[in-house]
Scaffold this motif. Structure first.
Motif, PDB file in Angstrom:
ATOM      1  N   THR A 182       0.856  -1.182   0.000  1.00 28.55           N
ATOM      2  CA  THR A 182       0.000   0.000   0.000  1.00 28.55           C
ATOM      3  C   THR A 182       0.895   1.236   0.000  1.00 28.55           C
ATOM      4  N   PRO A 185      -3.002   5.134   1.213  1.00 30.05           N
ATOM      5  CA  PRO A 185      -4.195   4.470   1.748  1.00 30.05           C
ATOM      6  C   PRO A 185      -5.475   4.955   1.090  1.00 30.05           C
ATOM      7  N   ASP A 302      -6.200  -0.212   1.529  1.00 24.57           N
ATOM      8  CA  ASP A 302      -6.031  -0.590   2.930  1.00 24.57           C
ATOM      9  C   ASP A 302      -6.148  -2.106   3.097  1.00 24.57           C
TER      10      ASP A 302
END
Length: 317
Positions: A182, A185, A302
């Protein structure tokens, strides 16, 4: 400019295509570069999985760095779509050449005969053109020579056949052996569009450039040094192709140091304040996971998930 696409078309939703049925016919074309073709191996591969093979003439041709002349490759594309005995179209390989005949594609013909169309790399130009002017979902996925006959890891084949046959769950599976990262986010929805970064940039300023409004942008590339990736991303930004993007899914960038690439991506994409998920195994990699271009998806950086929000293939009646 050819009147078939003089007025840009903006599809807020791309249509599903008929699913590849059991026992269906898969047509093989070579719209870009040439390659040796082993008919016996290809036929055996198809039959072992319950499908039939139809090879279009240009597959056997070679014109320098092209698989036949522009006219031959365009004819095969048209013929494969127009042939009602062909249930899906699989590109033999990438290379170069698809951009040379984009303005001559009969998009009305394609709209009358929608079917799964699969490829990546140089085939990105065709994905961009078809999704923009024909309005149906195409598939960034395994090609015959490099992937399926090249014995890439099982998720390559299974993700392709599940997707084309309508057996793909809404949550796209990503192999656990290849962790995702990631980079920014968040979660966002939009049409999944893009492909090979070099080809995306090559179409900017043409009638076939990326329609970036509210999309989840997918990018991948191969053997481009980091400074060239930087230049390509800068080109996208300065051409105004990043400001309206809802999220970015980063595929494989073969030949680039991952940590340095991720730093560059954070620098270029971080100011956009959109979710960015990297490491997705699609592109010039093994395995090579199939993605539906033009389909409405949700990218959750996320949870590190990509979820289909529409049907991409429909059962044939």
């Amino acid at each position: 400019m050819n009147s078939r696409f003089a007025a840009p078309v903006s599809f807020t939703t791309h249509s599903a295509v008929p699913a590849l049925p059991a026992g269906g016919v898969i047509g093989v074309i070579a719209p870009a570069g040439p390659s040796e073709f082993d008919l016996h191996s290809a036929t055996r591969w198809m039959e072992a999985r319950g499908y039939q093979l139809k090879v279009f003439p240009g597959v056997w041709e070679k014109d320098g760095y092209l698989a036949g002349s522009d006219a031959v490759r365009l004819r095969d594309l048209h013929d494969a779509f127009a042939d009602d005995t062909v249930d899906a179209i699989l590109c033999m390989r990438g290379g170069y050449g698809c951009t040379r005949f984009l303005e001559h594609i009969d998009f009305e013909l394609l709209r009358r005969h929608p079917k799964p169309f699969v490829g990546y790399s140089d085939i990105t130009a065709l994905h961009l053109a078809i999704t923009r002017y024909a309005g149906f979902v195409t598939f960034h996925g395994a090609m015959l020579n490099a992937d399926l006959l090249g014995n890439k890891q099982p998720p390559t084949e299974s993700s392709l056949l599940r997707m084309l046959s309508g057996q793909q769950p809404a949550l796209l599976e990503h192999p656990a052996a290849y962790p995702l990262t990631t980079l920014a986010p968040g979660s966002a929805s939009g049409r999944l569009l893009g492909g090979n970064l070099s080809m995306i940039c090559a179409t900017i300023g043409t009638a076939f450039e990326l329609d970036d409004q509210g999309i989840i942008l997918f990018i991948e590339d191969v053997n481009e040094p980091l400074y060239r990736v930087d230049r390509l991303l800068t080109h996208l930004r300065q051409a105004g192709k990043l400001g309206r993007v809802h999220g970015v899914l980063v595929g494989d960038f073969a030949g680039v140091d991952v940590s340095r690439l991720e730093l560059l991506l954070k620098q270029e994409l971080g100011p956009l304040n959109i979710p960015v998920l990297a490491g997705w195994r699609s592109g010039h990699c093994d395995p090579n996971i199939t993605l539906p271009m033009g389909a409405h998806v949700r990218l959750d950086a996320d949870k590190q998930q990509l979820v289909l929000e529409q049907v991409v293939v429909t059962a044939q009646t």
